[in-house]
Design an enzyme around this catalytic site. Sequence first.
Site, PDB file in Angstrom:
ATOM      1  CG  ASP A   1     -16.727 -12.342   0.128  1.00 15.40           C
ATOM      2  OD1 ASP A   1     -17.250 -12.197   1.252  1.00 15.40           O
ATOM      3  OD2 ASP A   1     -17.334 -12.160  -0.941  1.00 15.40           O
TER       4      ASP A   1
ATOM      5  CG  ASP B   1     -18.971 -11.496   4.589  1.00 19.85           C
ATOM      6  OD1 ASP B   1     -18.977 -10.285   4.312  1.00 19.85           O
ATOM      7  OD2 ASP B   1     -19.392 -12.377   3.816  1.00 19.85           O
ATOM      8  CD  GLU B   2     -16.637  -7.982   1.203  1.00 23.09           C
ATOM      9  OE1 GLU B   2     -15.859  -7.240   0.567  1.00 23.09           O
ATOM     10  OE2 GLU B   2     -17.858  -7.815   1.244  1.00 23.09           O
TER      11      GLU B   2
HETATM   12 MG   LIG Z   1     -19.396 -12.867   1.744  1.00 23.75          MG
END
Ligand SMILES: [Mg+2]
Length: 406
Positions: free
Chosen positions: A24, A117-118
């Site tokens: 993350d 974003d993961e």
């Molecule tokens: Mg994040």
Amino acid sequence: MVPIMMTISPDALALTSRLILHVDMDAFFAAVEQCDHPELRGKAVIVGGSERGVVSACSYEARKFGVHSAMPMAQARRLCPLAVFVPVRMSRYAEVSRRVMSVLERFSPLVEQASVDEAYLDGGGLERLFGSPLQLGLAVKQAVLQETGLTCSVGMAPVKFLAKIASDQNKPDGLFILTTDQVREFLDALPVSKIPGVGRQGTEKLALVGVRRVGDIMGYPEHFWRDRFGKWGELLYARAQGIDPRPVIRETKAKSEGAENTFAEDSNDRAEMKRWLMDQAERVGRRLRREGNMGRTVTLKIKFNDFTLRTRGTTLREPTASTRVIFETAAHLLDQEPLPRSVRLIGLSVSNFSQARRQLPLFPTRNGPAGEPLDMALDKALDTIRERFGSSALVRGRIFGFRKQS
Ligand SMILES: [Mg+2]
């Protein structure tokens, strides 16, 4: 207080062979802005759309003031007036995201992008290449930093939901490894709100039956959870035992495309709403065409000034990526919609994808230069111009002269 009766089936936690990583990025949009603009480093940075929208992301410096994502921009400005406010640059974040994902693909053939974003990585069998889980986690973090200049937090656990929780434990720039023999103790003490999908409402519902920690869930038998909370209850009971059979799936394609705008002032003006829908159909259509997707379901989203939300969808006979079809379908849905209050936000999305197939009508009446229907030819021409000169180079007559707010 709930009586705790441990009834863990012996194989519930016997998932030793599995190792899943959840990666993350830390304060992603804000971190990209700080990386691209060195003068923003060390400063409170708040990324967001219009003044009446919400915070999309904020740097850790801003979080110290109590700012968090999804908070109304006006509130963020009150809490942290000296922050630097920057607009959302989605295409830039998508570009950095693609670089992050390609770094992760060096480590595992099984990378599942969960959001911009993961990502989840299947770490099974990687110890022969990278050593212990600790070495693997550190190597991932190092590679992401080297390639993008950005830090990430990594969680490692035997199953997906625990890996996700783990990545949040030592944020930012964190690494948290949960081994199979630590899972029971970890879950017993974990607040139920940490389980993905529980949320604030779920936490409140659980508090009513005296359940605050994940360990408390085991105080009631499985049928209690099923009878009282249905599918959600069954899922909770499984999670409380550390069970999450979901595999890491290599699937990066979006399942829907959407756009929305918050008005600068609440509006009752249907013509204005339609101008926004045209602008959104333009953006959504272009993204669909670029990715080679077509969708059959068009959904209209309206948020009223009292924050109530209404969504209305319709399913077309043929999948589409045409700006005109998307716009007309959404505009028709809007026509049918009573507007009892003024409108704060309007948006549309296209979902129910099928891969684009060139299926022309048998007897096209209006054809473009390449023989395709005029719509497709027009979309293609506009896409080409925008690729070369930017998205504001050309607007269709309907939105011409209409100033964009966000
Ligand atoms: Mg994040």
